[in-house]
Design a protein around this motif. Structure first.
Motif, PDB file in Angstrom:
ATOM      1  N   LYS A   1       0.624  -1.064   0.038  1.00 53.85           N
ATOM      2  CA  LYS A   1       0.008  -0.011  -0.093  1.00 53.85           C
ATOM      3  C   LYS A   1       0.721   1.336  -0.065  1.00 53.85           C
ATOM      4  CE  LYS A   1      -2.393  -1.074   3.586  1.00 53.85           C
ATOM      5  NZ  LYS A   1      -1.784  -2.301   3.596  1.00 53.85           N
ATOM      6  N   ASP A   2       0.330   2.508  -0.276  1.00 54.96           N
ATOM      7  CA  ASP A   2       0.983   3.557  -0.463  1.00 54.96           C
ATOM      8  C   ASP A   2       1.115   4.299   0.880  1.00 54.96           C
ATOM      9  OD1 ASP A   2      -1.555   4.705   0.053  1.00 54.96           O
ATOM     10  OD2 ASP A   2      -1.924   5.240  -1.866  1.00 54.96           O
ATOM     11  N   ILE A   3       1.749   5.577   0.949  1.00 51.35           N
ATOM     12  CA  ILE A   3       1.825   6.285   2.173  1.00 51.35           C
ATOM     13  C   ILE A   3       0.757   6.612   2.792  1.00 51.35           C
ATOM     14  CG2 ILE A   3       2.821   8.153   3.186  1.00 51.35           C
ATOM     15  CD1 ILE A   3       5.185   8.016   1.208  1.00 51.35           C
ATOM     16  N   PRO A   4      -0.227   7.322   2.173  1.00 43.90           N
ATOM     17  CA  PRO A   4      -1.639   7.757   2.858  1.00 43.90           C
ATOM     18  C   PRO A   4      -2.109   6.498   3.598  1.00 43.90           C
ATOM     19  CG  PRO A   4      -1.665   8.762   0.701  1.00 43.90           C
ATOM     20  CD  PRO A   4      -0.451   7.961   0.784  1.00 43.90           C
ATOM     21  N   GLU A   5      -2.375   5.484   2.953  1.00 43.33           N
ATOM     22  CA  GLU A   5      -3.017   4.242   3.551  1.00 43.33           C
ATOM     23  C   GLU A   5      -2.267   3.713   4.708  1.00 43.33           C
ATOM     24  OE1 GLU A   5      -5.170   1.065   1.383  1.00 43.33           O
ATOM     25  OE2 GLU A   5      -4.447   2.257  -0.349  1.00 43.33           O
ATOM     26  N   SER A   6      -0.762   3.809   4.609  1.00 43.62           N
ATOM     27  CA  SER A   6      -0.036   3.285   5.662  1.00 43.62           C
ATOM     28  C   SER A   6      -0.217   3.882   7.075  1.00 43.62           C
ATOM     29  CB  SER A   6       1.578   3.237   5.373  1.00 43.62           C
ATOM     30  OG  SER A   6       1.758   2.364   4.403  1.00 43.62           O
ATOM     31  N   VAL A   7      -0.082   5.272   6.643  1.00 48.18           N
ATOM     32  CA  VAL A   7      -0.329   6.360   7.989  1.00 48.18           C
ATOM     33  C   VAL A   7      -1.785   6.148   8.540  1.00 48.18           C
ATOM     34  CG1 VAL A   7      -0.400   8.569   8.346  1.00 48.18           C
ATOM     35  CG2 VAL A   7       1.350   8.023   6.907  1.00 48.18           C
ATOM     36  N   THR A   8      -2.649   5.872   7.484  1.00 52.19           N
ATOM     37  CA  THR A   8      -4.011   5.736   8.150  1.00 52.19           C
ATOM     38  C   THR A   8      -4.216   4.301   8.678  1.00 52.19           C
ATOM     39  OG1 THR A   8      -4.982   6.632   6.063  1.00 52.19           O
ATOM     40  CG2 THR A   8      -6.441   5.207   7.342  1.00 52.19           C
ATOM     41  N   GLN A   9      -3.652   3.251   8.250  1.00 55.31           N
ATOM     42  CA  GLN A   9      -3.613   2.121   9.122  1.00 55.31           C
ATOM     43  C   GLN A   9      -2.845   2.237  10.510  1.00 55.31           C
ATOM     44  OE1 GLN A   9      -2.362  -1.436   7.024  1.00 55.31           O
ATOM     45  NE2 GLN A   9      -4.446  -1.445   6.456  1.00 55.31           N
ATOM     46  N   ALA A  10      -1.685   3.391  10.428  1.00 56.81           N
ATOM     47  CA  ALA A  10      -0.939   3.257  11.622  1.00 56.81           C
ATOM     48  C   ALA A  10      -1.702   3.910  12.740  1.00 56.81           C
ATOM     49  CB  ALA A  10       0.401   4.099  11.282  1.00 56.81           C
ATOM     50  N   SER A  11      -2.553   4.934  12.370  1.00 57.08           N
ATOM     51  CA  SER A  11      -3.286   5.573  13.529  1.00 57.08           C
ATOM     52  C   SER A  11      -4.339   4.744  13.938  1.00 57.08           C
ATOM     53  CB  SER A  11      -3.856   6.824  12.992  1.00 57.08           C
ATOM     54  OG  SER A  11      -3.204   7.724  12.485  1.00 57.08           O
TER      55      SER A  11
ATOM     56  N   PHE B   1     -15.385  14.986   0.554  1.00 56.49           N
ATOM     57  CA  PHE B   1     -14.524  15.828   1.740  1.00 56.49           C
ATOM     58  C   PHE B   1     -13.023  15.829   1.447  1.00 56.49           C
ATOM     59  CE2 PHE B   1     -18.492  15.510   3.654  1.00 56.49           C
ATOM     60  CZ  PHE B   1     -18.899  16.764   4.156  1.00 56.49           C
ATOM     61  N   LEU B   2     -12.432  17.067   1.705  1.00 55.67           N
ATOM     62  CA  LEU B   2     -10.854  17.087   1.265  1.00 55.67           C
ATOM     63  C   LEU B   2     -10.201  16.879   2.866  1.00 55.67           C
ATOM     64  CD1 LEU B   2      -8.587  17.712  -0.524  1.00 55.67           C
ATOM     65  CD2 LEU B   2      -8.878  20.266   0.031  1.00 55.67           C
ATOM     66  N   GLU B   3      -9.435  16.052   3.064  1.00 57.75           N
ATOM     67  CA  GLU B   3      -8.558  15.977   4.121  1.00 57.75           C
ATOM     68  C   GLU B   3      -7.480  17.073   4.294  1.00 57.75           C
ATOM     69  OE1 GLU B   3      -8.495  14.060   1.572  1.00 57.75           O
ATOM     70  OE2 GLU B   3      -6.785  12.741   1.180  1.00 57.75           O
ATOM     71  N   ALA B   4      -6.906  17.383   5.606  1.00 61.74           N
ATOM     72  CA  ALA B   4      -6.026  18.384   5.710  1.00 61.74           C
ATOM     73  C   ALA B   4      -4.703  18.104   4.937  1.00 61.74           C
ATOM     74  CB  ALA B   4      -5.750  18.429   7.196  1.00 61.74           C
ATOM     75  N   HIS B   5      -4.400  16.929   4.762  1.00 60.37           N
ATOM     76  CA  HIS B   5      -3.105  16.787   4.081  1.00 60.37           C
ATOM     77  C   HIS B   5      -3.022  15.129   3.795  1.00 60.37           C
ATOM     78  CE1 HIS B   5       1.073  15.999   3.148  1.00 60.37           C
ATOM     79  NE2 HIS B   5       1.297  17.058   2.941  1.00 60.37           N
ATOM     80  N   ALA B   6      -3.006  14.715   2.405  1.00 56.23           N
ATOM     81  CA  ALA B   6      -3.173  13.624   2.011  1.00 56.23           C
ATOM     82  C   ALA B   6      -2.197  12.457   2.819  1.00 56.23           C
ATOM     83  CB  ALA B   6      -2.953  13.388   0.642  1.00 56.23           C
ATOM     84  N   LYS B   7      -1.302  12.791   3.174  1.00 56.99           N
ATOM     85  CA  LYS B   7      -0.188  12.000   3.848  1.00 56.99           C
ATOM     86  C   LYS B   7      -0.043  12.157   5.267  1.00 56.99           C
ATOM     87  CE  LYS B   7       2.472  13.011   0.200  1.00 56.99           C
ATOM     88  NZ  LYS B   7       1.429  13.014  -0.789  1.00 56.99           N
ATOM     89  N   LEU B   8       0.201  13.464   5.735  1.00 55.03           N
ATOM     90  CA  LEU B   8       0.559  13.796   6.914  1.00 55.03           C
ATOM     91  C   LEU B   8      -0.852  13.626   7.778  1.00 55.03           C
ATOM     92  CD1 LEU B   8       3.000  16.684   6.458  1.00 55.03           C
ATOM     93  CD2 LEU B   8       3.401  14.216   6.938  1.00 55.03           C
ATOM     94  N   ARG B   9      -1.959  14.115   7.278  1.00 56.46           N
ATOM     95  CA  ARG B   9      -3.238  14.099   8.137  1.00 56.46           C
ATOM     96  C   ARG B   9      -4.283  13.839   7.095  1.00 56.46           C
ATOM     97  NH1 ARG B   9      -3.663  20.097   9.723  1.00 56.46           N
ATOM     98  NH2 ARG B   9      -5.301  19.353  11.002  1.00 56.46           N
ATOM     99  N   PRO B  10      -4.144  12.250   6.953  1.00 53.94           N
ATOM    100  CA  PRO B  10      -5.220  11.775   5.989  1.00 53.94           C
ATOM    101  C   PRO B  10      -6.542  11.682   6.584  1.00 53.94           C
ATOM    102  CG  PRO B  10      -3.901   9.839   6.702  1.00 53.94           C
ATOM    103  CD  PRO B  10      -3.230  11.284   7.280  1.00 53.94           C
ATOM    104  N   VAL B  11      -6.761  11.530   7.677  1.00 56.44           N
ATOM    105  CA  VAL B  11      -8.105  11.468   8.573  1.00 56.44           C
ATOM    106  C   VAL B  11      -8.593  12.874   9.077  1.00 56.44           C
ATOM    107  CG1 VAL B  11      -7.976   8.947   8.633  1.00 56.44           C
ATOM    108  CG2 VAL B  11      -7.450  10.492  10.510  1.00 56.44           C
ATOM    109  N   GLU B  12      -7.958  14.127   9.019  1.00 52.60           N
ATOM    110  CA  GLU B  12      -8.208  15.171   9.609  1.00 52.60           C
ATOM    111  C   GLU B  12      -8.619  16.165   8.557  1.00 52.60           C
ATOM    112  OE1 GLU B  12      -5.381  16.316  12.681  1.00 52.60           O
ATOM    113  OE2 GLU B  12      -4.435  14.537  11.960  1.00 52.60           O
ATOM    114  N   LEU B  13      -9.582  16.947   8.924  1.00 52.42           N
ATOM    115  CA  LEU B  13     -10.097  17.909   8.321  1.00 52.42           C
ATOM    116  C   LEU B  13      -9.286  19.353   8.583  1.00 52.42           C
ATOM    117  CD1 LEU B  13     -13.918  17.573   8.132  1.00 52.42           C
ATOM    118  CD2 LEU B  13     -12.214  17.054   6.181  1.00 52.42           C
ATOM    119  N   SER B  14      -9.477  20.296   7.784  1.00 55.45           N
ATOM    120  CA  SER B  14      -8.654  21.690   8.077  1.00 55.45           C
ATOM    121  C   SER B  14      -9.092  22.170   9.274  1.00 55.45           C
ATOM    122  CB  SER B  14      -8.287  22.634   6.827  1.00 55.45           C
ATOM    123  OG  SER B  14      -9.547  22.914   6.422  1.00 55.45           O
TER     124      SER B  14
END
Lengths: 951, 50
Positions: free
Chosen positions: A342-352, A809-822
């Motif tokens: 998987k790519d970075i956004p999904e990895s970061v998401t799974q990490a959280s 909806f647009l997340e705050a940052h695709a890789k660093l904050r993939p599940v947060e809104l601005s």
């Protein structure tokens, strides 16, 4: 990197896991740690040891394209920011000779007495995130890698394009160090290839090849680049757009072929391939990049053995669609590429997400083991005195002093008004230099500090900590960037660069004189979460938050929980969707901390992170007020209703979901069926919806296999553009081909047609393979209609949460904050974020629950000190600031008879839009007052240093 | 305990620390960052990797 600074993260490098015993909540982990031979606390990262070491070794960080020495650091920003010695190469370690590095190290950091350590750690939960491994070398060798020097891997190419890489970003051929003119990328190297055991799709290579090709074109616009794909799998959010840009803007050529091998002809590389129509083609290239897939980690079996977990048939961690982050052993979780490529956004998401599950397990002992850093009280008296400035001009090793005469700048600084101390540390950010700065602040009663070094973006927090540790407000520091903006960009003009550095220091000092301490307020958090949407994502998020110990209000607009999951019959891995749904609903209902409101919608919301108040409409007449600290948006998406292909005009034309519903009811409808035609990308990747809906390919293959199972003599056609059965779903695709399902590729300029006839219907499609039109009499036409966003505009406005051009909806940052809104305190998961599978929704929901739980767990949220402040005497209540604020962070309130603007400090991001637009200039930004900025600008002029205060 | 100090492991460790737990981050190499630290840019927005 924040991890290096957190007092609650202990980083153990050179370490491996040897054993885990015990049970969830009380594991004992045995960790073996090899010595670094360099003391992390003493090392200043000056690089002397590398310079003097006589032992060259291949630089593995640079993919062996460069040379380093036994003592080295992988890259300048590495954490820990300490060098280490490669024990295999070191003469001292192996032969007890040399010792040169130890003699040259002025910090005394080199320590050959270090021994390997065996640590026993008491841990409550384990998250496995070992990443992925490399494809076997033999696979690469089939394509000439190792034989022809100009056949490189995608990792090597990545280093070649990188400014900090071995060629400083110049793309050159390894054979002759000359720039190539024509480059070919070969996809699916070690992926979608049963011969090497990797039958799965690596999911990321299509996109990274496009990225590498685009970056290469940015460097060398004249490059001719071809990419050889089987299918273009750019199914991620926003990826198709990026692919289109690359094709249109850079003219990157796309070939649909799998090149079988690479040959060398007169020092260049020849490729021969078969086109879709069966014709052969050859072309000569200067360089070939192998897009290497993601393999399972080399030590996957060892990890599985030690942790007692099961692997799947590709040696990745085995998980299920309903609980994608759980291993087969309780208390041991998995995240990232080890769970599947998987790519970075999904990895970061799974990490959280994995962090959320660990937090559910350990909720009872939250905050028991953590350390909080305390600071001495601020010295208000000292801060109020006349400015006593200390200026530190950093050498940054040779980064700055190699160009700029640092001593001259330092001595110049001494002449500036208010300066009582000046110094020139070698690395101002090193541990010992920070200690020295702290000492000097104390000894000299400094109350303002100027650091002339690098960017505040990376290092200001570090210096602010130093100020706080000696009782100074962290706002009393100013940085002058004499590295990125001076020595790096003016490397060829050392004298001018030195003069510019003096200007920058003078300006920083002028601003520093006017710096004022800023308050660091915190606001309390209402420990309740509002979850909007009761589908798979919403329910998963609600359960996780409740299990982590927080109250949840779950709002669902329909009468029952379930969302789109209630329409699914089978999950993508063939599991019974109804059972997954039942488990989720049961888990929500039995949890006393979750209050479920069905038939309910959000009417309005006010407030800010920690203190929201929402009005929920229940049924037609009732409304209910909910106070909550955070919001999770899980409002879902919906099936796209096709407008073409005779949908709605014939009962023989169905969507995939409708087919599933029919299949669930029985196979009677297939009694006389002979041919079934499935059409992909209905709605998606077209005019109605630009995005790829990600799932439909796998869903079609899954349903085709179900149909085959139900009625083996059915002829099934799937008309597609790119089969995007990414990851392990590739197995289903291969199985479908084995079962005789016929795949026909079409292009958007020649779409299939569904023709109604007197008896039945016919599908017409151009088959590129035989170069002829097919006319298929179809008993059933199944449309793979995509996933459309809900009508999100209203909600988007209520929350001030922006949407993508596709309406998600647009997340705050695709890789660093993939599940947060601005907007602070608002989190996002499920189809509201974009099309995704059930397992991806569940993982993302857990991630949103982790992020939402952070303010709830802390009980207070810290407010960033750089916020806007309104001088109410001057405010005329025009409301311009309120209208313009992108974060809902400034509002008009009634004061007496008039309205006045007021900053909601908890929501303010300090962007300054309000301050720049205020017609009466009554809004100022903390740390960036008009006076201070003007003083800085005035100081730029040669006479400015005399006035200095802006007058 | 988080095994692996790549982008996934680091993110998990940061979240756990923020959630109120003490974390051991176990990395087999000499520095954290994993493969992401080797990348130049990241798709689809071509942001810098480090």
């Amino acid at each position: 990197m924040e991890a290096g600074r957190s007092p609650n993260i202990e980083i153990l490098t050179n370490a491996s896991l040897n054993a885990i015993e015990g049970k969830p909540g009380a594991f004992k982990a045995k960790v073996y740690q090899a010595p670094r031979y360099i003391n992390e606390d003493l090392c200043t990262a000056c690089g002397m040891c590398t310079m003097y070491c006589p032992r060259p070794i291949a630089d593995t960080y640079n993919e062996r394209l460069d040379i380093t020495r036994a003592p080295h650091i992988d890259y300048a920003q590495a954490i820990p920011s300490s060098y280490y010695i490669d024990a295999k190469a070191c003469l001292r370690v192996n032969y007890s000779t040399c010792n040169l590095c130890a003699q040259t190290c002025t910090a005394g950091a080199i320590d050959f007495s270090q021994q390997p350590k065996e640590l026993t750690l008491d841990v409550g939960a384990v998250i496995l995130a070992p990443g992925f491994g490399r494809v076997d070398r033999e696979v690469l060798e089939k394509f000439g890698y190792g034989t022809y020097p100009d056949v490189v891997t995608s990792y090597e190419f990545e280093r070649l394009t990188c400014a900090s890489g071995p060629t400083e970003g110049h793309i050159v051929r390894p054979s002759d160090n000359r720039p190539p003119k024509k480059i070919a990328f070969l996809q699916c190297i070690g992926s979608r290839d049963e011969t090497c055991g990797n039958g799965y799709c690596s999911s990321v290579c299509c996109m990274y090849a496009i990225k590498e090709a685009s970056v290469a074109k940015d460097h060398e616009p004249d490059l001719d680049i071809s990419i050889f794909f089987m299918d273009v799998r750019t199914q991620g959010k926003g990826f198709d757009d990026a692919r289109k840009r690359a094709q249109d803007k850079y003219g990157i050529k796309v070939h649909r072929a799998r090149v079988p091998r690479v040959e060398q002809i007169e020092g260049r590389l020849a490729l021969t391939w078969t086109n879709e129509d069966g014709s052969h083609e050859s072309e000569i290239f200067d360089m070939v990049v192998l897009s290497e897939g993601l393999a399972s980690p080399e030590d996957a079996e060892k990890i599985a053995g030690v942790a007692g977990i099961e692997l799947n048939h590709y040696q990745f961690c085995k998980t299920s669609v309903g609980s994608p982050l759980a291993t087969s052993k309780e208390g041991i979780l998995v995240a990232g590429a080890f769970q599947g490529p998987k790519d970075i956004p999904e990895s970061v998401t799974q990490a959280s997400g994995a962090a959320a599950i660990a937090s559910e397990l350990l909720a009872d002992c939250r905050n028991e083991k953590t350390v909080t850093v305390t600071y001495p009280e601020e010295r208000a008296d000292l801060q109020a005195q006349e400015p006593r400035i200390g200026i530190f001009v950093c050498h940054c090793g040779v980064n700055i002093s190699g160009v700029i005469d640092v001593k001259a700048v330092r001595d110049y600084a001494a002449s500036l008004p208010g300066v009582v101390l000046y110094d020139d540390p070698l690395y101002s950010c090193s541990q010992d230099a920070l200690k020295a700065i702290a000492e000097k602040i104390k000894e000299n009663d400094l109350n303002r500090v100027v650091i002339a070094a690098c960017s505040p973006r990376t290092h200001e927090p570090l210096f602010q900590e130093t100020l706080r540790s000696v009782g100074l407000n962290p706002a009393l520091i100013e940085m002058a960037n004499i590295r990125d903006q001076c020595s790096w960009v003016h490397a060829q003009e050392p004298e001018e660069a030195t003069e510019k550095a003096k200007d920058l220091v003078r300006m920083a000092a002028a601003k520093a004189r006017l710096l004022e301490p800023l308050e660091q307020p915190t606001v309390p958090v209402t420990p309740v979460a509002l979850v909007l949407g009761g589908g798979a994502a919403g329910m998963s998020a609600a359960s996780s938050l409740a299990d982590q110990g927080f109250e949840v209000v779950l709002v669902e607009k329909e009468k029952a929980l379930g969302g789109n999951l209630s329409r699914l019959t089978w999950t993508l891995d063939g599991d019974d969707a109804a059972r997954v749904l039942k488990d989720m609903v049961a888990r929500v209902k039995k949890n006393k901390r979750i209050k479920v409101m069905t038939g309910a919608t959000l009417q309005s919301i006010s407030g800010y992170v920690g203190n929201f108040t929402s009005t929920i409409a229940v049924g037609r007449k009732k409304t209910e007020i909910v106070n909550h600290g955070v919001v999770i948006l899980a409002t879902g998406g919906k099936e796209y209703k096709p407008l073409s292909y005779a949908y709605g005009e014939s009962s023989r034309v169905l969507t995939q979901l409708e087919l599933e519903e029919k299949l669930q009811r029985g196979k009677g409808f297939l009694k006389n069926a002979k041919n079934v035609v499935m059409i992909q990308c209905v709605g998606s990747r077209g005019d109605d919806m630009a995005h790829c809906s990600r799932l439909c390919c796998t869903q079609a293959v899954k349903n085709a296999l179900k149909l085959k199972e139900t009625k083996p003599d059915l002829r099934i056609f799937i008309l597609y553009r790119d089969m995007r059965t990414y990851g392990f779903y590739e197995d289903l695709y291969r199985e479908a081909r084995k079962q005789g399902i016929i795949f026909v590729r079409y292009t958007p300029d020649r779409k299939p047609e569904v023709l109604k006839q007197s008896r039945g219907i016919k599908v017409r499609v151009f088959d590129r393979l035989i170069g002829e039109e097919l006319n298929i009499p179809a008993s059933l036409v199944v449309l793979s209609s995509g996933i459309a966003p809900m009508e999100n505009q209203e909600l988007s406005q209520i929350l001030k949460a922006p949407l993508t051009s596709d309406g998600f909806f647009l997340e705050a940052h695709a890789k660093l904050r993939p599940v947060e809104l601005s907007v602070d305190g608002v989190y996002l998961c499920g189809l509201a974020h974009g099309p995704k599978s059930l397992e991806e929704s569940v993982a993302q929901a857990k991630a949103a629950a982790a992020k939402a739980a952070i303010p709830l767990a802390k009980g207070r949220v810290a407010v960033a000190p750089i916020v806007s402040r309104v001088n109410k005497d001057q405010c005329i209540g025009c409301g311009l600031c309120e209208a313009l604020c992108p974060f809902n962070a400034i509002r008009l309130v009634k004061e007496g008879k008039r309205k006045k603007a007021e900053t909601i400090t908890a929501s303010c991001k300090g962007c300054g839009i309000c301050a720049t637009r205020c017609p009466t200039l009554c809004i100022s930004m903390g740390g960036f007052t008009d006076e201070a900025i003007m003083a800085q600008i005035h100081a730029f002029s040669p006479d400015g240093c005399k006035g200095g205060d802006g007058s | 305990m988080v095994l692996g100090g790549g982008v996934t492991g680091v993110q998990a460790a940061l979240d756990l620390a923020e959630l109120g737990y003490y974390v051991y981050l176990v990395e087999k190499k000499a520095s954290i960052g994993g493969v992401m630290a080797q990348l130049d840019k990241t798709f689809p927005t071509n942001d810098c990797s480090i």
